[in-house]
Design a protein around this motif. Structure first.
Motif, mmCIF file in Angstrom:
data_model
loop_
_atom_site.group_PDB
_atom_site.id
_atom_site.type_symbol
_atom_site.label_atom_id
_atom_site.label_comp_id
_atom_site.label_asym_id
_atom_site.label_seq_id
_atom_site.Cartn_x
_atom_site.Cartn_y
_atom_site.Cartn_z
ATOM 1 N N TYR A 62 -0.796 -58.757 -17.231
ATOM 2 C CA TYR A 62 -0.023 -57.780 -16.461
ATOM 3 C C TYR A 62 1.449 -58.196 -16.410
ATOM 4 C CZ TYR A 62 1.928 -55.405 -12.379
ATOM 5 O OH TYR A 62 2.743 -54.685 -11.535
ATOM 6 N N TRP A 63 1.693 -59.471 -16.061
ATOM 7 C CA TRP A 63 3.085 -59.909 -15.947
ATOM 8 C C TRP A 63 3.791 -59.909 -17.300
ATOM 9 C CZ3 TRP A 63 4.767 -59.135 -11.505
ATOM 10 C CH2 TRP A 63 4.040 -59.449 -10.349
ATOM 11 N N CYS A 64 3.058 -60.197 -18.356
ATOM 12 C CA CYS A 64 3.656 -60.147 -19.689
ATOM 13 C C CYS A 64 4.133 -58.731 -20.001
ATOM 14 C CB CYS A 64 2.646 -60.629 -20.721
ATOM 15 S SG CYS A 64 3.309 -60.813 -22.394
ATOM 16 N N ARG A 65 3.320 -57.734 -19.683
ATOM 17 C CA ARG A 65 3.730 -56.340 -19.919
ATOM 18 C C ARG A 65 4.984 -55.982 -19.125
ATOM 19 N NH1 ARG A 65 -1.809 -55.487 -19.246
ATOM 20 N NH2 ARG A 65 -1.503 -54.498 -17.199
ATOM 21 N N GLN A 66 5.046 -56.459 -17.882
ATOM 22 C CA GLN A 66 6.222 -56.157 -17.055
ATOM 23 C C GLN A 66 7.483 -56.799 -17.634
ATOM 24 O OE1 GLN A 66 5.445 -53.839 -14.752
ATOM 25 N NE2 GLN A 66 3.411 -54.245 -15.640
ATOM 26 N N MET A 67 7.366 -58.018 -18.103
ATOM 27 C CA MET A 67 8.516 -58.707 -18.697
ATOM 28 C C MET A 67 8.979 -58.007 -19.963
ATOM 29 S SD MET A 67 7.367 -62.679 -18.216
ATOM 30 C CE MET A 67 6.819 -63.295 -16.613
ATOM 31 N N ARG A 68 8.016 -57.542 -20.760
ATOM 32 C CA ARG A 68 8.366 -56.901 -22.018
ATOM 33 C C ARG A 68 9.098 -55.570 -21.817
ATOM 34 N NH1 ARG A 68 9.266 -60.421 -24.338
ATOM 35 N NH2 ARG A 68 7.994 -61.653 -25.776
ATOM 36 N N ARG A 69 8.968 -54.982 -20.655
ATOM 37 C CA ARG A 69 9.673 -53.740 -20.383
ATOM 38 C C ARG A 69 11.177 -53.947 -20.246
ATOM 39 N NH1 ARG A 69 5.767 -50.782 -15.841
ATOM 40 N NH2 ARG A 69 4.018 -50.358 -17.262
ATOM 41 N N VAL A 70 11.577 -55.184 -19.913
ATOM 42 C CA VAL A 70 12.992 -55.434 -19.644
ATOM 43 C C VAL A 70 13.581 -56.542 -20.504
ATOM 44 C CG1 VAL A 70 12.810 -54.607 -17.276
ATOM 45 C CG2 VAL A 70 12.418 -57.028 -17.751
ATOM 46 N N SER A 71 12.751 -57.257 -21.283
ATOM 47 C CA SER A 71 13.276 -58.407 -22.026
ATOM 48 C C SER A 71 12.459 -58.673 -23.278
ATOM 49 C CB SER A 71 13.254 -59.655 -21.134
ATOM 50 O OG SER A 71 13.592 -60.821 -21.858
ATOM 51 N N ASN A 72 13.116 -59.251 -24.280
ATOM 52 C CA ASN A 72 12.446 -59.685 -25.503
ATOM 53 C C ASN A 72 12.426 -61.206 -25.623
ATOM 54 O OD1 ASN A 72 11.649 -57.219 -26.953
ATOM 55 N ND2 ASN A 72 13.829 -56.770 -26.882
ATOM 56 N N CYS A 73 12.632 -61.909 -24.505
ATOM 57 C CA CYS A 73 12.611 -63.370 -24.562
ATOM 58 C C CYS A 73 11.223 -63.852 -24.981
ATOM 59 C CB CYS A 73 13.012 -63.968 -23.212
ATOM 60 S SG CYS A 73 11.698 -64.003 -21.976
ATOM 61 N N PRO A 74 11.122 -65.006 -25.642
ATOM 62 C CA PRO A 74 9.808 -65.519 -26.052
ATOM 63 C C PRO A 74 8.900 -65.766 -24.855
ATOM 64 C CG PRO A 74 11.576 -66.676 -27.192
ATOM 65 C CD PRO A 74 12.228 -65.860 -26.134
ATOM 66 N N ILE A 75 7.638 -65.354 -24.984
ATOM 67 C CA ILE A 75 6.620 -65.577 -23.958
ATOM 68 C C ILE A 75 5.450 -66.295 -24.610
ATOM 69 C CG2 ILE A 75 5.033 -64.521 -22.308
ATOM 70 C CD1 ILE A 75 6.959 -62.142 -22.145
ATOM 71 N N LEU A 76 5.115 -67.483 -24.100
ATOM 72 C CA LEU A 76 4.002 -68.276 -24.622
ATOM 73 C C LEU A 76 2.934 -68.387 -23.543
ATOM 74 C CD1 LEU A 76 6.528 -69.192 -26.357
ATOM 75 C CD2 LEU A 76 5.303 -71.351 -26.691
ATOM 76 N N PHE A 77 1.727 -67.967 -23.855
ATOM 77 C CA PHE A 77 0.620 -68.146 -22.932
ATOM 78 C C PHE A 77 0.082 -69.571 -23.059
ATOM 79 C CE2 PHE A 77 0.434 -63.577 -22.435
ATOM 80 C CZ PHE A 77 -0.097 -63.423 -21.160
ATOM 81 N N ILE A 78 -0.253 -70.174 -21.898
ATOM 82 C CA ILE A 78 -0.943 -71.458 -21.862
ATOM 83 C C ILE A 78 -2.158 -71.254 -20.974
ATOM 84 C CG2 ILE A 78 -0.831 -73.858 -21.126
ATOM 85 C CD1 ILE A 78 2.030 -73.958 -21.861
ATOM 86 N N SER A 79 -3.343 -71.312 -21.548
ATOM 87 C CA SER A 79 -4.524 -70.940 -20.782
ATOM 88 C C SER A 79 -5.748 -71.735 -21.200
ATOM 89 C CB SER A 79 -4.815 -69.445 -20.968
ATOM 90 O OG SER A 79 -6.011 -69.071 -20.311
ATOM 91 N N ALA A 80 -6.665 -71.925 -20.236
ATOM 92 C CA ALA A 80 -7.943 -72.570 -20.537
ATOM 93 C C ALA A 80 -8.918 -71.604 -21.186
ATOM 94 C CB ALA A 80 -8.547 -73.137 -19.252
ATOM 95 N N ARG A 81 -8.597 -70.324 -21.179
ATOM 96 C CA ARG A 81 -9.466 -69.322 -21.793
ATOM 97 C C ARG A 81 -9.256 -69.351 -23.306
ATOM 98 N NH1 ARG A 81 -8.628 -64.321 -17.574
ATOM 99 N NH2 ARG A 81 -9.414 -63.109 -19.345
ATOM 100 N N GLU A 82 -10.325 -69.668 -24.036
ATOM 101 C CA GLU A 82 -10.216 -69.944 -25.467
ATOM 102 C C GLU A 82 -10.710 -68.819 -26.362
ATOM 103 O OE1 GLU A 82 -12.364 -73.515 -26.119
ATOM 104 O OE2 GLU A 82 -10.929 -74.796 -25.067
ATOM 105 N N SER A 83 -11.246 -67.754 -25.795
ATOM 106 C CA SER A 83 -11.854 -66.725 -26.637
ATOM 107 C C SER A 83 -10.805 -66.001 -27.480
ATOM 108 C CB SER A 83 -12.596 -65.704 -25.765
ATOM 109 O OG SER A 83 -11.691 -64.850 -25.110
ATOM 110 N N LYS A 84 -11.255 -65.525 -28.634
ATOM 111 C CA LYS A 84 -10.353 -64.774 -29.501
ATOM 112 C C LYS A 84 -9.868 -63.506 -28.809
ATOM 113 C CE LYS A 84 -11.830 -66.342 -34.063
ATOM 114 N NZ LYS A 84 -12.334 -65.931 -35.399
ATOM 115 N N MET A 85 -10.732 -62.912 -27.979
ATOM 116 C CA MET A 85 -10.342 -61.685 -27.293
ATOM 117 C C MET A 85 -9.175 -61.931 -26.350
ATOM 118 S SD MET A 85 -10.528 -58.527 -26.943
ATOM 119 C CE MET A 85 -11.952 -58.246 -27.994
ATOM 120 N N ASP A 86 -9.170 -63.071 -25.643
ATOM 121 C CA ASP A 86 -8.047 -63.389 -24.761
ATOM 122 C C ASP A 86 -6.759 -63.569 -25.566
ATOM 123 O OD1 ASP A 86 -9.212 -63.437 -22.128
ATOM 124 O OD2 ASP A 86 -10.279 -65.246 -22.736
#
Length: 231
Positions: A62-86
């Motif tokens: 959700y927050w990634c979508r909000q950021m993308r509405r106003v900025s093109n800065c790099p966004i890197l996810f760091i997560s314990a969720r390992e599935s390909k779907m995530d």
């Protein structure tokens, strides 16, 4: 000194990331109130964001979508969720990369440096607007905008880079290896990640009336088909 915003609700990971990145001269801003993510983002205007998936209030997608509405800065996810779907969800929502926990700090640092180079450093667009045109289809790289006649659509940075490669090589085929190198530099990514961006670009082209404009050439790569020029 680049400012990196960390959106992570685990205090221990937050502290470790901050201490490691500050050693290399980065200015770190941690989000502590997770209903104010966009407020902090707008105030700080970070050069890069490290974002967890599992967060209070709203998830990282959700927050990634909000950021993308106003900025093109790099966004890197760091997560314990390992599935390909995530990982696919992260990319579909505008992220530039996805790092799974537990992670190696050297890998995180290398990915951060690579993204910053692409966005602001040696690989960033030079002054003066860069445009590519094929059969009336115009790509404005600095605006990350694609136009055909009166139809216009916005692109993410990687969507724009992918289309730039296809348009520059038109009508020739661009190999998957060349596209992976163009979009992710020296990073190692799953080839399925490229499939995600091909799908997204096809969807953007369809939105301006160009369904089927990116052709898969089995065993070779992809090419742009300017079939609308013949109509």
């Amino acid at each position: 000194m680049s400012t990196i915003m960390i959106v992570e609700d685990d205090p221990k990971i937050n502290q470790l990331l901050q201490s490691q990145l500050e050693k290399y001269g980065y200015n770190i801003v941690n989000v502590e109130q997770f209903d104010r993510v966009m407020t902090v983002f707008s105030e700080v205007r970070p050069e890069l964001v490290l974002l967890d998936v599992n967060l209070p209030k709203f998830d990282g997608f959700y927050w990634c979508r909000q950021m993308r509405r106003v900025s093109n800065c790099p966004i890197l996810f760091i997560s314990a969720r390992e599935s390909k779907m995530d990982q696919v969800m992260a990319l579909e929502n505008g992220a530039d990369d996805y790092i799974t926990k537990p992670f190696d700090y050297d890998v995180v640092l290398a990915k951060i440096r690579s993204q910053l180079r692409r966005a602001y450093g040696m690989y960033a667009p030079q002054e003066g607007e860069r445009t590519v045109e094929v059969a009336g289809l115009k790509l404005f790289m600095e605006r990350m905008e694609l136009c055909l006649d009166e139809a216009r659509i916005e692109l993410s940075k990687k969507e724009a880079l992918l289309l730039e490669s296809l348009m520059n090589q038109y009508p020739r085929v661009v190999s998957r290896e060349r596209l992976l190198e163009k979009l992710w530099d020296e990073q190692f990514v799953d080839e399925n990640t490229l499939n995600v961006y091909i799908t997204r670009v096809r969807g953007k082209l369809k939105d301006i009336g160009l369904d089927g404009a990116v052709e898969t050439v089995r065993g070779a790569g992809y090419r742009l088909k300017a079939y609308w020029e013949e109509v």
